[in-house]
Design an enzyme around this catalytic site. Structure first.
Site, PDB file in Angstrom:
ATOM      1  N   MET A  29       0.808  -1.234  -0.093  1.00 34.69           N
ATOM      2  CA  MET A  29       0.003   0.049  -0.207  1.00 34.69           C
ATOM      3  C   MET A  29       0.951   1.401  -0.120  1.00 34.69           C
ATOM      4  O   MET A  29       0.383   2.290   0.301  1.00 34.69           O
ATOM      5  CB  MET A  29      -0.955   0.043   0.974  1.00 34.69           C
ATOM      6  CG  MET A  29      -1.838  -1.316   1.165  1.00 34.69           C
ATOM      7  SD  MET A  29      -3.318  -0.930   2.265  1.00 34.69           S
ATOM      8  CE  MET A  29      -2.752  -0.744   3.712  1.00 34.69           C
ATOM      9  N   GLY A  30       2.085   1.131  -0.242  1.00 37.98           N
ATOM     10  CA  GLY A  30       3.030   2.359  -0.555  1.00 37.98           C
ATOM     11  C   GLY A  30       3.740   2.601   0.758  1.00 37.98           C
ATOM     12  O   GLY A  30       3.526   1.771   2.000  1.00 37.98           O
ATOM     13  N   ALA A  31       4.145   3.903   1.101  1.00 38.71           N
ATOM     14  CA  ALA A  31       4.940   4.418   2.089  1.00 38.71           C
ATOM     15  C   ALA A  31       5.736   3.168   2.563  1.00 38.71           C
ATOM     16  O   ALA A  31       6.083   2.655   3.702  1.00 38.71           O
ATOM     17  CB  ALA A  31       3.769   4.571   3.161  1.00 38.71           C
ATOM     18  N   GLU A  34      11.786  -0.305   5.192  1.00 40.80           N
ATOM     19  CA  GLU A  34      12.923  -1.364   5.203  1.00 40.80           C
ATOM     20  C   GLU A  34      12.156  -2.624   5.145  1.00 40.80           C
ATOM     21  O   GLU A  34      12.732  -3.846   4.401  1.00 40.80           O
ATOM     22  CB  GLU A  34      13.821  -1.259   6.231  1.00 40.80           C
ATOM     23  CG  GLU A  34      15.039  -2.038   6.221  1.00 40.80           C
ATOM     24  CD  GLU A  34      15.866  -1.640   4.834  1.00 40.80           C
ATOM     25  OE1 GLU A  34      15.939  -1.047   4.140  1.00 40.80           O
ATOM     26  OE2 GLU A  34      16.235  -2.921   4.213  1.00 40.80           O
ATOM     27  N   GLY A  35      10.980  -2.826   5.649  1.00 42.75           N
ATOM     28  CA  GLY A  35      10.208  -4.200   5.728  1.00 42.75           C
ATOM     29  C   GLY A  35      10.004  -4.478   4.097  1.00 42.75           C
ATOM     30  O   GLY A  35      10.059  -5.716   3.656  1.00 42.75           O
ATOM     31  N   HIS A  36       9.183  -3.413   3.428  1.00 42.75           N
ATOM     32  CA  HIS A  36       8.986  -3.680   2.149  1.00 42.75           C
ATOM     33  C   HIS A  36      10.296  -4.092   1.176  1.00 42.75           C
ATOM     34  O   HIS A  36      10.047  -4.900   0.486  1.00 42.75           O
ATOM     35  CB  HIS A  36       8.169  -2.437   1.725  1.00 42.75           C
ATOM     36  CG  HIS A  36       7.037  -2.158   2.200  1.00 42.75           C
ATOM     37  ND1 HIS A  36       6.758  -1.111   3.079  1.00 42.75           N
ATOM     38  CD2 HIS A  36       5.597  -2.537   2.367  1.00 42.75           C
ATOM     39  CE1 HIS A  36       5.596  -0.676   3.543  1.00 42.75           C
ATOM     40  NE2 HIS A  36       5.058  -2.095   3.136  1.00 42.75           N
ATOM     41  N   GLN A 152      -2.868 -12.543   7.346  1.00 46.78           N
ATOM     42  CA  GLN A 152      -3.026 -12.137   6.095  1.00 46.78           C
ATOM     43  C   GLN A 152      -2.318 -13.058   5.281  1.00 46.78           C
ATOM     44  O   GLN A 152      -2.945 -13.789   4.193  1.00 46.78           O
ATOM     45  CB  GLN A 152      -2.502 -10.627   5.735  1.00 46.78           C
ATOM     46  CG  GLN A 152      -2.217 -10.540   4.370  1.00 46.78           C
ATOM     47  CD  GLN A 152      -1.936  -8.697   4.216  1.00 46.78           C
ATOM     48  OE1 GLN A 152      -2.681  -8.095   4.364  1.00 46.78           O
ATOM     49  NE2 GLN A 152      -0.652  -8.694   3.722  1.00 46.78           N
ATOM     50  N   LEU A 183       8.638  -2.829  11.987  1.00 50.76           N
ATOM     51  CA  LEU A 183       8.398  -1.609  11.080  1.00 50.76           C
ATOM     52  C   LEU A 183       7.056  -1.491  10.457  1.00 50.76           C
ATOM     53  O   LEU A 183       6.373  -2.595  10.181  1.00 50.76           O
ATOM     54  CB  LEU A 183       9.378  -1.775  10.044  1.00 50.76           C
ATOM     55  CG  LEU A 183      10.837  -1.627  10.295  1.00 50.76           C
ATOM     56  CD1 LEU A 183      11.842  -1.357   8.941  1.00 50.76           C
ATOM     57  CD2 LEU A 183      10.995  -0.466  11.074  1.00 50.76           C
TER      58      LEU A 183
END
Ligand code: AMP
EC number: 6.3.2.1
Length: 288
Positions: A29-31, A34-36, A152, A183
């Site tokens: 979902m953007g933003a 470092e996790g993404h 999820q 995060l």
């Protein structure tokens, strides 16, 4: 390398056709944080090309949730994607994803009403609907999701198995700050004081993990003690749930259970909802 930016289905189809070899998708979902980025790196290890989708999905937010104020940082997200060597960024508008109100959607079933689903009715239906749409649009060979959102991940695995969706689902570990805070795009809402209280979530999980060889009740008891203290802090933690569950069903495990489990916690600090979890292994008494 600059990623190809696709905003429409046609642009995505063109970018998809140009991608060579196996393709991995990282839905977000953007933003991006470092996790993404760790998910993107996992995707790169698993495939020849990587696509990242950026879409704040209105269907998975409840009427009193933070859809309108959810952080949107598109330029910075693009820079992060470029730095990670992402090939395709799919950033559709709401109209591209939902040209009209969808009539046919995914039902998440009983698991979707447990734990996080009980706290957020309809959330998992909306999440699964958008994930299935993204998988159908992008047609990746692999899709990578974070353990941070453990239920999820479990629900997506279940959907892919139950509906025979031709994709491999990969889970990637939760990335944390040095002090343990997981995060989250929502961490930027926290004041310094709120952040201090929010640290109780991960501390509680680690206290629970330390009690893993004393059985389920000890795990929940140890974590609960940390959360009780945070409930009396200023600002307080308002607990939504603390549960020890079977990782594939999200049913709570009971006294005497042994095997894999997930200790999951959710709560609100100020106006910010936070979730966290830790996978644990509960051993048999003779292994203790
Ligand atoms: P979101 O943008 O929050 O919807 O998350 C997109 C993906 O990133 C999901 O698969 C999340 O589970 C994953 N994610 C979010 N936070 C973290 C984290 N701290 N560590 C690893 N993965 C994460």
């Amino acid at each position: 390398m600059t990623p190809v930016i696709a905003a429409t289905r046609e642009e995505l189809a063109a970018a998809r056709s140009a991608a060579k070899g196996a393709l991995a998708l990282v839905p977000t979902m953007g933003a991006l944080h470092e996790g993404h980025r760790s998910l993107i790196r996992e995707a790169r290890r698993r495939a020849d090309a990587v696509a990242v989708s950026i879409f704040v999905n209105p269907l998975q937010f409840g009427p009193n949730e933070d859809f309108d104020r959810y952080p949107r940082t598109f330029q910075a997200d693009l820079e992060a994607c470029a730095a990670e060597g992402v090939d395709i960024v799919f950033a559709p508008s709401r109209e591209v994803m939902y040209p009209g109100e969808p009539e046919v959607t995914v039902r998440s079933g009983p698991m979707g009403e447990r734990v996080e689903g009980a706290a957020r009715p309809g959330h998992f239906d909306g999440m699964l609907t958008v994930v299935l749409k993204l998988l159908n649009l992008v047609r990746p060979d692999v899709a990578v999701f974070g353990q941070k959102d453990a239920q999820q991940l479990a629900m997506i695995r279940r959907m892919v198995a139950d509906l025979n969706v031709p994709v491999e689902i990969v889970g990637a570990p939760t990335v944390r700050e040095q002090d343990g805070l997981a995060l989250s795009s929502r961490n930027r809402y926290l004041s310094e004081d709120e952040r201090r209280t929010a640290l109780a979530l991960s501390r509680a999980l680690y206290a629970g993990a330390d009690a893993a060889d004393e059985g389920p009740d000890a795990v929940v008891g140890a974590a609960g003690a940390v959360l009780d203290k945070a409930a009396a802090a200023d600002p307080p933690l308002e607990l939504d749930y603390l549960v020890l569950v079977d990782p594939s069903t999200f049913l709570q495990v009971t006294t005497g259970y042994t095997g894999p489990a997930v200790l999951a916690v959710a709560g609100r600090v100020g106006a910010t909802h936070l979730i966290d979890n830790l996978p644990l292994q509960l051993v048999t008494p003779k292994e203790r």
